[in-house]
Design a protein around this motif. Structure first.
Motif, PDB file in Angstrom:
ATOM      1  N   ARG A 111       0.846  -1.185   0.000  1.00  0.00           N
ATOM      2  CA  ARG A 111       0.000   0.000   0.000  1.00  0.00           C
ATOM      3  C   ARG A 111       0.883   1.236   0.000  1.00  0.00           C
ATOM      4  O   ARG A 111       1.825   1.350   0.783  1.00  0.00           O
ATOM      5  CB  ARG A 111      -0.905  -0.003   1.237  1.00  0.00           C
ATOM      6  CG  ARG A 111      -1.888   1.151   1.291  1.00  0.00           C
ATOM      7  CD  ARG A 111      -3.059   0.807   2.177  1.00  0.00           C
ATOM      8  NE  ARG A 111      -2.648   0.477   3.524  1.00  0.00           N
ATOM      9  CZ  ARG A 111      -2.724   1.324   4.554  1.00  0.00           C
ATOM     10  NH1 ARG A 111      -3.176   2.548   4.371  1.00  0.00           N
ATOM     11  NH2 ARG A 111      -2.358   0.948   5.757  1.00  0.00           N
ATOM     12  N   HIS A 112       0.576   2.168  -0.888  1.00  0.00           N
ATOM     13  CA  HIS A 112       1.347   3.401  -1.019  1.00  0.00           C
ATOM     14  C   HIS A 112       1.044   4.298   0.171  1.00  0.00           C
ATOM     15  O   HIS A 112      -0.080   4.740   0.359  1.00  0.00           O
ATOM     16  CB  HIS A 112       0.973   4.088  -2.329  1.00  0.00           C
ATOM     17  CG  HIS A 112       1.913   5.163  -2.737  1.00  0.00           C
ATOM     18  ND1 HIS A 112       1.836   6.435  -2.228  1.00  0.00           N
ATOM     19  CD2 HIS A 112       2.957   5.157  -3.587  1.00  0.00           C
ATOM     20  CE1 HIS A 112       2.796   7.176  -2.769  1.00  0.00           C
ATOM     21  NE2 HIS A 112       3.478   6.427  -3.596  1.00  0.00           N
ATOM     22  N   MET A 113       2.072   4.595   0.997  1.00  0.00           N
ATOM     23  CA  MET A 113       1.865   5.353   2.217  1.00  0.00           C
ATOM     24  C   MET A 113       2.238   6.826   2.088  1.00  0.00           C
ATOM     25  O   MET A 113       1.519   7.700   2.533  1.00  0.00           O
ATOM     26  CB  MET A 113       2.669   4.718   3.359  1.00  0.00           C
ATOM     27  CG  MET A 113       2.244   3.310   3.703  1.00  0.00           C
ATOM     28  SD  MET A 113       0.560   3.254   4.353  1.00  0.00           S
ATOM     29  CE  MET A 113       0.763   4.156   5.886  1.00  0.00           C
ATOM     30  N   LYS A 114       3.380   7.087   1.469  1.00  0.00           N
ATOM     31  CA  LYS A 114       3.886   8.458   1.459  1.00  0.00           C
ATOM     32  C   LYS A 114       4.866   8.625   0.309  1.00  0.00           C
ATOM     33  O   LYS A 114       5.596   7.695  -0.041  1.00  0.00           O
ATOM     34  CB  LYS A 114       4.582   8.774   2.787  1.00  0.00           C
ATOM     35  CG  LYS A 114       5.194  10.154   2.897  1.00  0.00           C
ATOM     36  CD  LYS A 114       5.908  10.319   4.230  1.00  0.00           C
ATOM     37  CE  LYS A 114       6.581  11.675   4.357  1.00  0.00           C
ATOM     38  NZ  LYS A 114       7.313  11.815   5.626  1.00  0.00           N
ATOM     39  N   ALA A 115       4.879   9.804  -0.289  1.00  0.00           N
ATOM     40  CA  ALA A 115       5.847  10.117  -1.340  1.00  0.00           C
ATOM     41  C   ALA A 115       6.366  11.534  -1.135  1.00  0.00           C
ATOM     42  O   ALA A 115       5.605  12.439  -0.788  1.00  0.00           O
ATOM     43  CB  ALA A 115       5.214   9.988  -2.723  1.00  0.00           C
ATOM     44  N   CYS A 122      14.695  13.768  -7.016  1.00  0.00           N
ATOM     45  CA  CYS A 122      14.644  12.444  -6.401  1.00  0.00           C
ATOM     46  C   CYS A 122      13.254  12.250  -5.810  1.00  0.00           C
ATOM     47  O   CYS A 122      12.810  13.032  -4.961  1.00  0.00           O
ATOM     48  CB  CYS A 122      15.710  12.310  -5.321  1.00  0.00           C
ATOM     49  SG  CYS A 122      15.649  10.728  -4.428  1.00  0.00           S
ATOM     50  N   LEU A 123      12.559  11.222  -6.276  1.00  0.00           N
ATOM     51  CA  LEU A 123      11.246  10.859  -5.765  1.00  0.00           C
ATOM     52  C   LEU A 123      11.398   9.645  -4.858  1.00  0.00           C
ATOM     53  O   LEU A 123      11.939   8.619  -5.275  1.00  0.00           O
ATOM     54  CB  LEU A 123      10.299  10.533  -6.928  1.00  0.00           C
ATOM     55  CG  LEU A 123       8.905  10.045  -6.552  1.00  0.00           C
ATOM     56  CD1 LEU A 123       8.115  11.152  -5.864  1.00  0.00           C
ATOM     57  CD2 LEU A 123       8.175   9.555  -7.797  1.00  0.00           C
ATOM     58  N   VAL A 124      10.953   9.769  -3.612  1.00  0.00           N
ATOM     59  CA  VAL A 124      11.046   8.668  -2.648  1.00  0.00           C
ATOM     60  C   VAL A 124       9.636   8.284  -2.217  1.00  0.00           C
ATOM     61  O   VAL A 124       8.866   9.133  -1.756  1.00  0.00           O
ATOM     62  CB  VAL A 124      11.878   9.066  -1.408  1.00  0.00           C
ATOM     63  CG1 VAL A 124      11.989   7.888  -0.451  1.00  0.00           C
ATOM     64  CG2 VAL A 124      13.261   9.544  -1.826  1.00  0.00           C
ATOM     65  N   GLU A 125       9.316   6.996  -2.363  1.00  0.00           N
ATOM     66  CA  GLU A 125       7.998   6.490  -1.992  1.00  0.00           C
ATOM     67  C   GLU A 125       8.137   5.465  -0.871  1.00  0.00           C
ATOM     68  O   GLU A 125       9.043   4.636  -0.881  1.00  0.00           O
ATOM     69  CB  GLU A 125       7.317   5.829  -3.178  1.00  0.00           C
ATOM     70  CG  GLU A 125       7.190   6.718  -4.399  1.00  0.00           C
ATOM     71  CD  GLU A 125       6.793   5.916  -5.620  1.00  0.00           C
ATOM     72  OE1 GLU A 125       5.612   5.536  -5.707  1.00  0.00           O
ATOM     73  OE2 GLU A 125       7.666   5.628  -6.450  1.00  0.00           O
ATOM     74  N   ASN A 126       7.226   5.529   0.059  1.00  0.00           N
ATOM     75  CA  ASN A 126       7.178   4.569   1.156  1.00  0.00           C
ATOM     76  C   ASN A 126       6.041   3.587   0.875  1.00  0.00           C
ATOM     77  O   ASN A 126       4.872   3.977   0.826  1.00  0.00           O
ATOM     78  CB  ASN A 126       6.944   5.302   2.477  1.00  0.00           C
ATOM     79  CG  ASN A 126       7.011   4.366   3.668  1.00  0.00           C
ATOM     80  OD1 ASN A 126       7.448   3.228   3.560  1.00  0.00           O
ATOM     81  ND2 ASN A 126       6.559   4.845   4.808  1.00  0.00           N
ATOM     82  N   ILE A 127       6.372   2.313   0.685  1.00  0.00           N
ATOM     83  CA  ILE A 127       5.400   1.280   0.372  1.00  0.00           C
ATOM     84  C   ILE A 127       5.278   0.343   1.565  1.00  0.00           C
ATOM     85  O   ILE A 127       6.262  -0.260   1.997  1.00  0.00           O
ATOM     86  CB  ILE A 127       5.803   0.465  -0.876  1.00  0.00           C
ATOM     87  CG1 ILE A 127       6.157   1.393  -2.036  1.00  0.00           C
ATOM     88  CG2 ILE A 127       4.698  -0.502  -1.261  1.00  0.00           C
ATOM     89  CD1 ILE A 127       5.021   2.252  -2.504  1.00  0.00           C
ATOM     90  N   LEU A 128       4.069   0.229   2.106  1.00  0.00           N
ATOM     91  CA  LEU A 128       3.817  -0.656   3.237  1.00  0.00           C
ATOM     92  C   LEU A 128       3.293  -1.991   2.707  1.00  0.00           C
ATOM     93  O   LEU A 128       2.288  -2.044   2.009  1.00  0.00           O
ATOM     94  CB  LEU A 128       2.789  -0.023   4.170  1.00  0.00           C
ATOM     95  CG  LEU A 128       2.473  -0.782   5.464  1.00  0.00           C
ATOM     96  CD1 LEU A 128       3.707  -0.853   6.347  1.00  0.00           C
ATOM     97  CD2 LEU A 128       1.324  -0.089   6.198  1.00  0.00           C
ATOM     98  N   ARG A 129       3.999  -3.074   3.056  1.00  0.00           N
ATOM     99  CA  ARG A 129       3.637  -4.377   2.510  1.00  0.00           C
ATOM    100  C   ARG A 129       2.940  -5.284   3.526  1.00  0.00           C
ATOM    101  O   ARG A 129       2.483  -6.364   3.179  1.00  0.00           O
ATOM    102  CB  ARG A 129       4.886  -5.080   1.964  1.00  0.00           C
ATOM    103  CG  ARG A 129       5.540  -4.308   0.825  1.00  0.00           C
ATOM    104  CD  ARG A 129       6.470  -5.157   0.024  1.00  0.00           C
ATOM    105  NE  ARG A 129       7.613  -5.611   0.796  1.00  0.00           N
ATOM    106  CZ  ARG A 129       8.638  -6.286   0.271  1.00  0.00           C
ATOM    107  NH1 ARG A 129       8.641  -6.591  -1.009  1.00  0.00           N
ATOM    108  NH2 ARG A 129       9.657  -6.660   1.027  1.00  0.00           N
TER     109      ARG A 129
END
Length: 214
Positions: free
Chosen positions: A141-145, A156-163
């Motif tokens: 689930r996409h949490m934060k970018a 720089c694009l940083v995405e936090n993905i919760l699995r």
């Protein structure tokens, strides 16, 4: 300090002439809003004026004198912070409505109000979850970018993905890219974006990242 390095001291750090002091400057009252009301913000190229949008209006504040100004009933097209790039002569940020896309717009005027927001140009290529997007959607689930400016139209694009629902398994998805205008004036990737994924320690529950460039 490593062996062989030299420590350079310039001037007298305690010179009274170099002391800073606080001074009270008369300013206009701020609009009735708080931090949680702000959906987008950007620093003007002058280095002192901050533009900020709520869900229904945009204001600016000149930090040199504390002067606030309401610019109009429109909203910057970004989500969170946008950055000025002098090569593009525009603010660049994550689009506020088209999830997963990067966009840019001209810098708004500091001195006049308007009923229309700056024209927005969208990068036609979606950068969120760039590699194996279907796999990521099934497993996480996409949490934060967050977007970070690295200079010379590089970002720089940083995405936090919760699995996992318990927050013990998350991944950072990092995309480096460089922007340009093509011959038609459209926003494009200058080179093919570079992407990497990094596992976050399982001992960190509900990890939330912060990215910056020095």
């Amino acid at each position: 300090m490593a062996l062989g390095e030299k420590l350079l001291v310039v001037g007298n750090l305690w010179d009274p002439e170099l002391d800073y002091f606080w001074n009270i400057i008369p300013s206009s009252p701020p609009p009735p809003l708080c931090g949680i009301d702000i959906v987008a913000y950007a620093l003007h190229p002058d280095g002192r004026t901050i533009f900020m949008s709520t869900a229904s209006a945009t204001h600016s504040v000149d930090t040199s004198n504390g002067s606030w100004k309401e610019l109009g009933d429109w909203v910057l097209p970004f989500k969170g912070q946008a950055y000025f790039d002098d090569n593009l002569d525009a603010w660049v940020g994550i689009h506020g409505k088209e999830d997963g896309y990067i966009c840019c717009c001209p810098v708004a005027s500091r001195s006049r109000t308007t009923r229309r927001p700056p024209d927005c140009r969208m990068l036609n290529e979606k950068l969120f979850l760039r590699n194996s997007e279907k796999t990521w959607r099934k497993k996480g689930r996409h949490m934060k970018a967050t977007l970070t400016y690295m200079g010379y139209s590089r970002f720089c694009l940083v995405e936090n993905i919760l699995r996992r629902a318990d927050g013990l398994d998350s991944v950072l998805h990092v995309t480096l890219f460089t922007l340009k205008y093509d011959g038609m004036g459209e926003l494009r990737n200058k080179v093919h974006p570079c992407t990497r994924s990094y596992a976050v320690s399982k001992n960190t529950r509900l990890f939330s990242h912060a990215a910056f460039w020095m």
